[in-house]
Enzyme design. Structure first.
Site, short mmCIF file in Angstrom:
data_model
loop_
_atom_site.label_atom_id
_atom_site.label_comp_id
_atom_site.label_asym_id
_atom_site.label_seq_id
_atom_site.Cartn_x
_atom_site.Cartn_y
_atom_site.Cartn_z
N GLY A 130 0.82 -1.20 0.00
CA GLY A 130 0.00 0.00 0.00
C GLY A 130 0.85 1.24 0.00
O GLY A 130 2.04 1.21 0.33
N ASP A 273 -7.00 7.30 16.77
CA ASP A 273 -7.35 7.14 15.35
C ASP A 273 -7.86 5.72 15.10
O ASP A 273 -7.54 5.10 14.08
CB ASP A 273 -6.14 7.44 14.47
CG ASP A 273 -6.53 7.66 13.00
OD1 ASP A 273 -7.71 7.99 12.74
OD2 ASP A 273 -5.67 7.49 12.12
#
Length: 432
Positions: A130, A273
């Site tokens: 990624g 997060d």
């Protein structure tokens, strides 16, 4: 000229006459007018019967049409739902395909494809997993450890100012120090960190081959409660460890064993997060929490996890807004001091669990990040609404009660991670 008796005889033939008239008996015989009226009555009855038959036929047609419309409408809704699901599945496949094309393109453009020359030259890059704004994650082979790992390469932008570069290094170093101290089976383990060039460095992480929760939700939209609860339990296990100072002395939670840390006592951490994209799965499908880039280190007040201390909130606008609680959106002179007893991650956990069960987020679904800020969506998130019965898979009342507890609007009234572990829904044998 007819005799008078003849006139009476004519009238009598119309009205009727006595056919036999004696002192003992009278027999009346109807005339033609009565017979004509009976014929008219029969004709009217016949007409009425035909009209009733037509009316019943028309009513039957109406009922038939109503039933047909009802059935076709129900089938149309099913077909529309099937179309929407096919559309969603196609969009998910297309997104994965596009991501793979971008990944392959980035991989082809990479000047260093085979090897990262770290201080020990031990990591051979295999393929790109990624790419973010300023980092890439590669599957790599550790030639010394004889196993696969994930290598995250952090690259400076050549146009950055010195101040921006210093801030980036400080941020990445802070994330490295936080994650390095964590040793738990539900947290992605950080294995190494080294400089590559003057403008790039790498962190080496435990490799998770099972994808992430975000990808799983895109493929399936909803997760059955039994499976979702297992994921929830594993996330809670990781959060309880992360949120507890002195992690080595943390205690048993729902049958999951804490792993010993060689680094001794450490500060408690607020992830800040927590979202589906940061919930990874290993090869066995078990949860691994990752990405501590926005995490908060809870100051040691000397009183332990039970004290209601607080700390300044310095990250308004950071993170993924769908998963942040209302207090993180208060700005200006009323900017909050967040509880050092981790309640931010509790809210995020409630949003994630709701999304696993219902396929949508409870607040801000369909809105952009900008719209959430502009419209104050999370500041107005004072109560939780659940989809109507039949609109989604059956969800237990216990699960709904757990979500409501997590999504308590008031920070003061919301349970922290440690308190959440005592919720009945998390006790052994609860749920479906």
């Amino acid at each position: 000229m007819k005799p008078a008796g003849d006139k009476r005889s004519g009238i009598n033939s119309q009205l009727g006459a006595f056919s036999c008239c004696t002192m003992a008996q009278e027999v009346w015989e109807e005339g033609q007018l009565a017979k004509d009226l009976r014929a008219k009555a029969g004709a009217l009855l016949e007409r009425k019967s035909k009209l009733d038959a037509r009316r019943r036929f028309q009513e039957l047609l109406v009922v038939e049409e109503e039933e047909a419309v009802r059935r076709h409408t129900a089938q149309l809704k099913k077909d529309e739902a099937a179309y929407a699901e096919e559309r969603r599945a196609l969009d998910a496949r297309k997104a994965r395909h596009m991501r793979e094309l971008r990944r392959a393109a980035c991989e082809d453009q990479r000047c260093v494809i085979l090897e990262v020359e770290g201080p020990r030259g031990r990591y051979v890059l295999l393929n790109l997993l990624g790419k973010g704004g300023f980092s890439e994650v590669w599957r790599a082979y550790d030639v010394r450890g004889l196993g696969e790992v994930a290598v995250k390469i952090h690259q400076f932008d050549s146009n950055w100012s010195d101040a921006r570069r210093t801030s980036f290094v400080r941020h990445a170093t802070r994330e490295y120090k936080i994650q390095k101290a964590l040793r738990h089976e539900r947290v992605v383990r950080l294995l190494d960190c080294f400089e590559i060039t003057h403008s790039s460095f790498a962190t080496v992480l435990e490799l998770c081959n099972g994808g992430d929760l975000d990808e799983l939700l895109k493929q399936n939209r909803c997760i059955p409660e039994k499976d979702a609860r297992l994921i929830l339990l594993q996330i809670v296990s990781g959060l309880r460890y992360v949120s507890s100072p002195h992690g080595d002395r943390a205690y048993m939670l729902i049958g999951l064993r804490y792993m010993s840390s060689p680094h001794g006592d450490r500060a408690a951490i607020i992830h800040y997060d927590l979202k589906p994209g940061n919930i990874l799965f290993d090869v066995n499908g078990d949860v691994k929490i990752t990405d501590f880039g926005l995490s908060k280190i809870v100051p040691d007040e000397g009183g332990g996890v039970g004290d209601m201390t607080s700390m300044e909130l310095t990250s308004q606008g950071a993170g993924t807004l769908f998963y942040l609680p209302p207090e993180t959106f208060v700005t200006g002179s009323n900017a909050p001091r967040i509880s050092s007893r981790n309640k931010i991650d509790v809210w995020s956990l409630g949003v994630i669990f709701y999304q696993m069960l219902y396929g949508v987020r409870p607040f801000g679904e369909g809105q952009t990040q900008e719209a959430i800020l502009r419209e104050g969506t999370m500041l107005r998130a004072t109560s939780v609404a659940f989809p109507a019965a039949g609109a989604a898979a059956a969800v237990s009342e216990e699960a709904k009660a757990f979500i409501i507890a997590c999504l308590t609007h008031s920070q003061a009234e919301r349970p922290d991670v440690q308190q959440l572990c005592d919720h009945p829904y998390l006790s052994r044998g609860a749920g479906r």
